[in-house]
Design a protein around this motif. Sequence first.
Motif, mmCIF file in Angstrom:
data_model
loop_
_atom_site.group_PDB
_atom_site.id
_atom_site.type_symbol
_atom_site.label_atom_id
_atom_site.label_comp_id
_atom_site.label_asym_id
_atom_site.label_seq_id
_atom_site.Cartn_x
_atom_site.Cartn_y
_atom_site.Cartn_z
ATOM 1 N N ALA A 31 5.408 7.919 0.632
ATOM 2 C CA ALA A 31 4.835 8.388 -0.633
ATOM 3 C C ALA A 31 4.675 9.907 -0.627
ATOM 4 O O ALA A 31 4.916 10.577 -1.639
ATOM 5 C CB ALA A 31 3.480 7.722 -0.877
ATOM 6 N N LEU B 291 -0.777 4.841 -8.332
ATOM 7 C CA LEU B 291 0.391 5.251 -9.115
ATOM 8 C C LEU B 291 0.046 5.317 -10.603
ATOM 9 O O LEU B 291 0.477 6.234 -11.313
ATOM 10 C CB LEU B 291 1.545 4.273 -8.880
ATOM 11 N N GLY C 117 7.214 6.146 -6.534
ATOM 12 C CA GLY C 117 6.281 5.770 -5.478
ATOM 13 C C GLY C 117 5.487 6.918 -4.918
ATOM 14 O O GLY C 117 4.877 6.780 -3.849
ATOM 15 N N PHE D 19 4.486 -0.972 -11.562
ATOM 16 C CA PHE D 19 3.127 -0.900 -10.998
ATOM 17 C C PHE D 19 2.050 -0.877 -12.077
ATOM 18 O O PHE D 19 0.875 -1.057 -11.783
ATOM 19 C CB PHE D 19 2.989 0.348 -10.120
ATOM 20 N N LEU E 119 -1.090 5.575 1.049
ATOM 21 C CA LEU E 119 0.151 4.977 0.557
ATOM 22 C C LEU E 119 1.313 5.121 1.522
ATOM 23 O O LEU E 119 2.400 4.614 1.260
ATOM 24 C CB LEU E 119 0.547 5.588 -0.802
#
Length: 552
Positions: free
Chosen positions: A36, A82, A281, A221, A32
């Motif tokens: 992240a 996520l 995130g 998300f 990520l």
Amino acid sequence: MARNPRRDLLAGLTVAIVALPLALGFGVASGLGAEAGLATAVVAGALAALFGGSNLQVSGPTGAMTVVLLPIVAHHGPGGVLTVGLLAGLILVALALLRAGKYMRYIPAPVVEGFTLGIACVIGLQQIPNALGVPQPEGDRVLVVAWRAAGAFLSSPNWTAVVLAFGVASLMLVGARWRPTIPFSIVAVAAATLAVQLFGLDGARPIGDLPSGLPAPSLGFVDLSALGSLLAPAVAVAALAALESLLSATVADGMTVGQRHDPDRELFGQGVANLAAPLFGGVPATAAIARTAVNVRTGAASRLAALTHAVILGVIVFAAAPLVSKIPLAALAGVLLATAVRMVEVGSLRAMARATRSDGLVLVLTAVATLTLDLVLAVIIGLVVAGALALRAVAGQARMDRTELRPDLPGSHSDEEYALLSEHIVAYRIDGPLFFAGAHRFLLELSEVADVRVVILRMSRISTVDATGALVLKDAVEKLDRRGITVLASGIRPGQRRVLESVGVLGLLRGREYPSTPEAITAARALLQGAGVLPAAVPAHSVAPVPEEASP
């Protein structure tokens, strides 16, 4: 909140310096990105410090978690990771409310050591592409990816990346022995970044642009249609977070005097941290053993140290993102390679392997499963094998010995009479557990006894009995009864009567159960001397059984 705020603030600063390259590296390794990793270290690190069950624990992205996350990224994308983190947070909170933390203490040490060794190998193999300066090859298994990366390097060598990666790793490992108090990880990364900028080295890909601050919290998300397919990965992530966090807290307790963590509160704190991190995130987080150890060694005494670490990393996110973005990926790979090496305690592994063959086997199996399968399955395999070997060892302690009658027993009058009785009476003393893992072995021998008229079962040394053991005992008594052999029992413990009653053993032995072995022998003598019936048995549960050591 802190007895010595100055020491806690200094410890928090030291941990932040150590954690920065690790957060960046594990963020990249998770798939990520570095941002992240930073978001996880800031958000999850602060919330786990506030709500967790340890005063000294430091949380954030870890290498073990990246191992689980990579396949999720490959199959479900960043949004799937996520969502998995959010679901894992809910599971951890549920485990805390169910007070499941106490059960983690039952994980055997060989499983933990094998798990740690396997994770170290996986982390090291994950860094091969960045350390060699080649694009990330396709594949789910780290062994396959590392092999393909090595092939790509041989076809087009990138010596700049190799020198940076292994230079950073070497400086960290040598420096840690030379001056353990100096954070050589940040020194090595800074030196590598400076060298790339000053000399314009080709082949050193940087992290890339980072946002100057945390993104606004969002649930955008979440894909409701994908929740079903993400539940199993979420369970794996939650299990790993619980395992690693509680192990880390236990390590921290062992490094201090007077500090004890609350396992259920620790699960709750990790659950809250994982609920919040995805909103910004961040990847799923756990407690980090290495950062926790640094926190303890630098004098932390309260949660202020872990909070300070998160705040400092937050300041770096806001103020130093342009500088951080220039760090070479190869340098971060070197940090993680050194971290993997330092995770392996050779002395502990050698001691565990030498302890017993079973411990060595469990350690190796867990490590291999961690490397070739997924982490949670590896722990399950380790627990199953350890449990099976432990049951085998316990079952091996169960014994059934034939005991000889002696002429000095109560009621013996002559050697001739004793000889006659010994030809027709046999006594068996059962020692140890009478349970599913070992009952069939010696009770089979009991049911095949021959050339006797009375069998006396001396049961006062049975340590435990389960339903399987009771059923096998019942079967043996029934077989002997059908052959005309009378079975008497002595010394049944009060605590074992319930299970024996439930399967019908006591009903089968009604009128043939005695508190002590001498009384059972007296009854057998009366039967053989022509009485034809047994003397009335005193209810065994109404008289305290004679200790086996005092009865022949």
